[in-house]
Design an enzyme around this catalytic site. Structure first.
Site, short mmCIF file in Angstrom:
data_model
loop_
_atom_site.label_atom_id
_atom_site.label_comp_id
_atom_site.label_asym_id
_atom_site.label_seq_id
_atom_site.Cartn_x
_atom_site.Cartn_y
_atom_site.Cartn_z
N ASP A 41 14.43 19.06 -34.09
CA ASP A 41 15.12 17.81 -34.39
C ASP A 41 16.63 17.95 -34.49
OD1 ASP A 41 15.31 19.17 -36.83
OD2 ASP A 41 15.38 17.29 -37.95
N ASP A 73 18.52 23.04 -32.03
CA ASP A 73 17.22 23.15 -31.35
C ASP A 73 17.33 22.80 -29.87
OD1 ASP A 73 15.84 23.78 -33.72
OD2 ASP A 73 15.76 21.67 -34.27
N ASP A 104 10.21 24.19 -34.90
CA ASP A 104 11.32 24.49 -35.79
C ASP A 104 10.84 24.14 -37.21
OD1 ASP A 104 14.08 24.84 -36.72
OD2 ASP A 104 14.06 22.66 -36.93
N CYS A 128 0.83 -1.20 0.00
CA CYS A 128 0.00 0.00 0.00
C CYS A 128 0.87 1.25 0.00
CB CYS A 128 -0.94 0.00 1.20
SG CYS A 128 -0.07 0.10 2.78
N CYS A 132 3.43 1.59 2.75
CA CYS A 132 4.68 0.86 2.52
C CYS A 132 5.63 1.71 1.68
CB CYS A 132 4.40 -0.45 1.79
SG CYS A 132 3.35 -1.60 2.69
#
Length: 724
Positions: A617, A621, A416, A16, A19
């Site tokens: 990419d 960037d 971009d 639980c 714990c």
């Protein structure tokens, strides 16, 4: 600077949220530990600690807290973990408990019938102390650690019902008193059933990881010294020539050197159609070869492969604790003590008010049994695991739960241009010399850009090769970030770059300015070739075009339909950038932006739009991706972009941006729903039990149902499809 290390430990015995809190507290007390996150759904702990801290100290801390762990998990143990939960204890408990519940069913039907008291005790005792021994063991460990958990509540509640029944049996020996063995046995059976169902459901949330791990083939066929040999995958090394036959799974990352085929990359990228591959193309380990035999040279194996990094990303996202979980942590820290207090008040209140201590004990038992910290502990991680898993299946890798939580609040997305909205494969559309021959100008332009990996440079070089133009040698070539290239050829200093750079260099462009504007209005990128020493003059105008991705316009429409503003950030000229943006429906354009300035544009967008995402990419960037509230990196791009981003899109499809936002919104909605139901069960159930309106059996059923319901609700995310 102190070096920080990280380790992931499997934790056994947690049941639980209490714990989870106890294990985290124990780990954080270890000297050198800076961060510890425990996940109930994955049953693991991610620990960050300083160099010099012994990992064995972490294991000792977990064990002292009452749980089991180890630094290494052997293959047999991993296989057992994947085998699924054991149903035998549940079945035995059900068989022994069923006869005890028959009199209750008979009473509901209007019949007056009961099992002999000695038989009830005989049936309930093994359920209580053999099949229910796990609750005593875990509860005792919790007491030794001076805390509480679900097991302690179950052990106390069922022991009280069992003890009351034994007392009544002894006090009224020879008679047939009303006993409560069915309550203790049924509660244990129902809790065992709930934990079994919960374990089965949790196992489904880890299907994404297991499916990715299953993509690794066990063996690879390689060519060594001209001979084909089959070796275990662990023996494969970088540089090996790997042979892949039709329908076989590709063993590592690499580049094809022989053959042509189609490759199914759907499990890695979400791309449903096979991708054509030929000599020079890259293949990814874990994908499936199609109809052709190919040979590729391995470039990344083991932990360095794309598949291994994907698995690491998904595991990290599923193990990371979502910020919203902090509320649950605060509640779980005091949950069990509060429940014990309410149970004691219930016992004394009913006993002193009515004098019916037998009924008071049953009401207190119901309070202990219905309290469910396990549902609180599972509410968030189960949804995160299901959401990140289904996202990975469709090619969206979410770095961590923080990124998942931020993505649903995105108000604007900045793109971009090159490689993100366009194909990233520009071609030289026009080259117009200021004077002299076109071929001579092309030769000089290609010479300046030799060695450059920029897409525009590759387009110029490819044109020179295609037209058979000899390229002279250049010396002193260097890139000027955000501007272009410079080199020396035959004693002349030449520069090739943007209009802005030419103005900075003082080059007169008046002769071709009208033509430049016309080409930029067509959406083409214009560069200039100029001599800067000994003379200063324009030599040629180059116009390059990069086709838009077919999905770009649809991606923008999908985001706008979600109420998200879109913008484009480009280093291109304003006319060219605005022409591209107009075709796909982007109204806000930031043009002629240097790579170093992109992060500043993102910061200004955040002030105007709130939470901002950046999609890119390339290496240039990475600063903007890091500056945004959340970065989306195209998986077709560079490692630098992927490292800086919170979300990696495994194929170059901009529509996945909207898909990532959508799965984030749905996952966050599931988290809120789960937390509502987890709190609802306890906030409503505990008072009802305290008021005597719930029997222990009903309370046990509700407690078991609460855990199963939050996990099952999270699993509904598995039905999600991009574009819904």
């Amino acid at each position: 600077m102190e070096l920080s290390l990280q380790i992931r430990l499997p934790i056994q015995g947690m049941t639980c949220a209490s714990c989870v809190a106890r294990v985290e507290k124990a780990l954080r007390k270890v000297p050198g530990v800076s961060e510890a996150e425990v996940n109930l759904a994955t049953e693991s702990a991610n620990v960050r600690f300083a160099e010099g801290t012994r990992p064995e100290a972490l294991v000792e801390a977990v064990r002292k807290a009452g749980y089991e762990t180890r630094l290494e998990s052997p293959e047999g143990e991993a296989a057992a973990a994947l085998a699924g939960p054991d149903w035998l204890p549940v079945g035995l408990a059900a068989v022994l408990s069923a006869p005890l519940l028959l009199p209750m069913a008979a009473s509901i039907a209007g019949a007056d019938w009961a099992l002999p008291a000695w038989l009830q005790c005989l049936l309930a005792t093994p359920v209580q102390f053999v099949l229910g021994a796990r609750f005593y063991r875990a509860g005792w460990k919790a007491l030794l650690a001076r805390t509480g958990n679900m097991d302690l509540l179950v052990a106390l509640g069922t022991s009280a019902a069992y003890g009351l029944s034994v007392y009544m049996l002894w006090r009224h020996w020879g008679q047939e008193p009303h006993l409560y063995f069915e309550a203790s046995a049924a509660v244990i059976t129902l809790v065992l059933l709930g934990k079994w169902l919960e374990a089965r459901a949790k196992r489904q949330t880890t299907e994404a990881i297991r499916a990715l791990q299953a993509l690794r083939p066990d063996r690879a066929r390689v060519r060594r010294d001209g001979t084909e040999v089959e070796i275990p995958l662990a023996q494969l090394t970088v540089g090996d020539l790997v042979i892949v036959r039709p329908a076989e799974r590709i063993a590592a990352d690499g580049g094809i050197i022989e053959g042509e085929t189609h490759v199914d990359e759907s499990m890695l990228t979400g791309e449903p159609l096979p991708v054509a591959k030929r000599i020079g193309d890259r293949v990814t380990g874990g994908s499936v070869n199609g109809e052709g035999v190919v040979v590729f040279r391995a470039s990344a194996v083991g932990a360095q492969s794309v598949l291994a990094r994907i698995i690491e990303l998904v595991e990290s996202a599923q193990a990371h604790k979502a910020p919203i979980q902090r509320l649950v942590d605060r509640v779980s820290a005091v949950f069990v003590p509060i429940v014990l207090g309410i149970a004691l008040v219930t016992l004394l209140g009913w006993g002193l008010a009515t004098g019916g201590w037998e009924h008071a004990v049953l009401n207190a038992v119901a309070v202990l049994v219905i309290a469910c910290p396990c549902a609180l502990g599972l509410a968030t991680p189960a949804a995160v695991m299901a959401g990140t898993g289904v996202a990975a299946k469709h090619g969206v890798l979410i770095k961590d739960a923080d990124a998942l939580e931020i993505a649903h609040r995105v108000g604007a997305v900045a793109f971009d241009k090159t490689g993100t909205l366009t194909l990233g494969r520009p071609t030289l559309i026009a080259l117009e010399p200021a004077g002299g021959e076109r071929a001579a100008a092309l030769a000089l332009a290609a010479a300046v850009q030799q060695g450059s990996e920029h897409p525009l440079a590759r387009a110029v070089l490819a044109t020179a090769v295609a037209e058979g133009v000899p390229v002279p040698e250049a010396s002193g070539a260097r890139a000027v970030p955000g501007r272009g290239m410079q080199a020396q050829i035959d004693g002349r200093t030449l520069a090739l770059g943007s209009t802005r750079w030419m103005a900075e260099l003082g080059v007169d462009l008046a002769g071709l300015s009208a033509r430049r504007k016309a080409l930029e209005n067509e959406g083409l990128t214009v560069s200039w070739l100029a001599e800067t020493a000994p003379a200063r003059q324009a030599l040629a105008l180059l116009a390059l075009g990069d086709a838009l991705k077919p999905e770009a316009a649809e991606a923008i429409r999908a985001l706008q339909a979600c109420g998200i503003a879109t913008a484009m950030i480009s280093g291109d000229s304003r006319a060219a950038a605005e022409a591209i943006a107009a075709r796909i429906g982007i109204r806000e354009v930031h043009a002629e932006v240097l790579p170093a300035d992109k992060a500043g544009v993102v910061a200004r967008l955040r002030q105007a739009r709130g939470v901002v995402a950046m999609v890119g990419d390339g290496v240039n960037d990475a600063p903007a991706l890091a500056a945004a509230d959340i970065g989306f990196a195209m998986g077709s791009g560079t490692d630098a972009a992927m490292h800086a981003a919170g979300v990696t899109l495994m194929r170059g499809d901009p529509r996945l941006v909207a898909a990532a936002v959508e799965i984030s919104r749905r996952t966050y909605a599931k988290i809120r729903q789960n937390l509502f139901w987890a709190f609802f069960y306890n906030v409503v159930g505990i008072p009802l039990a305290a008021l005597g309106l719930l029997s222990p059996v009903v309370a046990g059923a509700a407690m078991a149902l609460s855990s199963v319901s939050v996990v099952t609700n999270a699993l509904l995310l598995k039905r999600w499809q991009p574009g819904e």
